[in-house]
Write an enzyme that holds these catalytic residues in place. Sequence first.
Site, PDB file in Angstrom:
ATOM      1  CE  LYS A 116       1.269  21.951 -19.167  1.00 43.01           C
ATOM      2  NZ  LYS A 116       2.312  22.360 -18.266  1.00 43.01           N
ATOM      3  CD  GLU A 200       8.650  17.864 -22.295  1.00 46.05           C
ATOM      4  OE1 GLU A 200       7.506  17.700 -22.751  1.00 46.05           O
ATOM      5  OE2 GLU A 200       9.237  18.951 -22.285  1.00 46.05           O
ATOM      6  CG  HIS A 235      10.235  24.817 -15.415  1.00 49.15           C
ATOM      7  ND1 HIS A 235      10.664  24.562 -16.701  1.00 49.15           N
ATOM      8  CD2 HIS A 235      10.807  23.871 -14.639  1.00 49.15           C
ATOM      9  CE1 HIS A 235      11.447  23.488 -16.678  1.00 49.15           C
ATOM     10  NE2 HIS A 235      11.549  23.054 -15.447  1.00 49.15           N
ATOM     11  NE  ARG A 291      -1.874  31.376 -18.438  1.00 48.31           N
ATOM     12  CZ  ARG A 291      -0.556  31.523 -18.509  1.00 48.31           C
ATOM     13  NH1 ARG A 291      -0.045  32.681 -18.856  1.00 48.31           N
ATOM     14  NH2 ARG A 291       0.272  30.535 -18.275  1.00 48.31           N
TER      15      ARG A 291
END
Lengths: 505, 188
Positions: A116, A200, A235, A291
């Site tokens: 990431k 973040e 999430h 994907r």
Amino acid sequence: MIQSVLIANRGEIAVRIIRACRELGLRSVAVYSEADRQSPHVLLADEAHLVGPAPSAESYLKVERLLAVAREAEVDAVHPGYGFLAERAHFARAVEEAGLVFVGPTAETIEAMGDKTEARRRMQEAGVPIVPGTVEPLRDPEAALEEARRMGLPVLLKAAAGGGGKGMRVVASEEELPRALEAARREAKGAFGDDAVYLERYLDRPRHIEIQLLGDTHGSVIHLGERECSIQRRHQKLVEEAPSAVLTPEEREEMGAAAVRAAQAVSYRGAGTVEFLYQDGDFFFLEMNTRIQVEHPVTEMVTGVDLVQEQLRVAGGAPLSLTQEEVTWTGHSIECRITSELPEEGFLPSTGRIGYLETPSGPGVRWDGGIGQGFEVGLHYDPLLGKLIVHAPDREQAVARMSRALAELTVDGVETCRDFHRRVMAESDFRTGDLSIRYLEEHPALLAEEEPGAEGRDPRTAAALAALLEAERRRRLTPPRIGKEGEGRALSPWQTATRPWAGRG
Amino acid sequence: MEFFVHIDGERLKVKVENGRCLVEGEEVDVAIAPGNGTPVRSASAGGRSLRVRPRRKGKGDWRLDVEGTQYRALVLDPGQEAIRKARQAAGVSSGPAPLRAPMPGMVVRIEVAEGDEVDAGDGVVIVEAMKMENELRAPAPARVRSIAVEEGMAVDKDQVLVEFEPLEADAEAGSSEAEAGAEEREAT
């Protein structure tokens, strides 16, 4: 062109891929673990091979075993689905080195987007907006605290190698940070074997909006518009829709163009998704998934494009079957993920044998399932049983259609989250499209059973039904007697067996 | 047959007789067709056709899905109802229920120590299942009497993880209705 495909997956996505293969005239080769002998994907495929015992580490994740089956079955291509090995660069590389086509992007692309921090760096270079955050992974609580202070709380802790919500933690106060860091690293280590996490800034009320992409080996990349997946828990997406209730055509164009730029920056091939956080007209790159996504059907419903067939075509070297100008959007589509979890009890997983399954049908209804009657739902795999998808001329009608379809869905033998979805469909903020990824925190009542006195409840009728059922059960269990009640002798079951009227009260 | 049905916080007296059904002495037009081997039953109520999925969880303990609306109904005959009442009147309490594993998994962390006071909703044990960590919380205020597991231990569904004892002030108080119902189901 490819002629035959090994599907290195199970459940509903394996079924979905096999269906696409069948329609394209490709031979489908399924793999299964000992727990999945009777699974729908095995029954549906042209060929099926045992790859190992139930734990996925010994079956669906065993690269050498999968490649051995691919050789034995003489396939040309391997479709990884989602989850398992779909975003493992080493698998894509091993497939290509075995002389087979990997249905997906190159190992290099997967590597770049899977890390990431690397993905964020590349996106920044390609001019895609990103959320402020650390570029280096964090291990030390002191360094994390310093970064958190610099960005301003709340902050989000994310596993560098992660996905699917594992290893993610929101931290609202400095005191929570050391413990959250420890938990995130432990989860990251357990799920991905790598405990690197990064921090973040945490947006307070963003929507999750993602752009579907398709790229071919001839350099074309197009986008198929957005999906909104704001209703999430830890999430994990629960409800997805296309289009988003708020995006203007200009914003769609802008986000689509940014996503296409992102894909071109990594020479993207196949189906992929760029996820954004969207708030008040601003959008920030979240991550790129290399994907097919669980929620791909809502895009298929509104664009009419079969994304899995398109994946297989471009994997065989064919150009995309449509251009950007040919992409059109019609109506509205919603997907509800039906999992074997109990939202009313903190999404506890439920296990059991599917004793009865009735899936909804009728206009605009699609069921992408991976279960059948007799199927054993265990704890070895993801709790996703299937996806209920609807398509209707507009959002309001799509919500009504989903409510109708959910009421028809009957799964017996294992608990599901169906009732949660029913409550969402009836909730007023959902109905008006006022969503954010905090939706569930803002509506905790959706995670509880209905309160007595809620609209539409009729306890008197339910009490009467329950009493009738209890009376029926007692009559059935009590041997009928000859003569007056409480006297005489019991009839033997041999006598009542031939007298169906006996014992009816 | 006569029953007391505990549902939605109410207690309703229901009489079932020759296919007729009286709720609190008032006749209601409710009928259920014989089953056809599936878990779905066709019922009618006042001219409405209802799709009902009944499940029986324990003695007299029914879960009904009526057209997608969920009900829990405890259906007791007069004898069972009298026992339940007597127990409640006597203030019989079995103390706080122990924390059990809701699914098979592994204990990742124990967040309490013996003798700790916990409040309703406090995290007690974290169990990992399906690669997700689930925090199991205290259902009610109590004191931790004993911890039956260790971190890293694999546990089965329903295995006792932590046992509680009532806080001093609560020790004499009666148990809640739900607990009394559960207790009786076990006892009979």
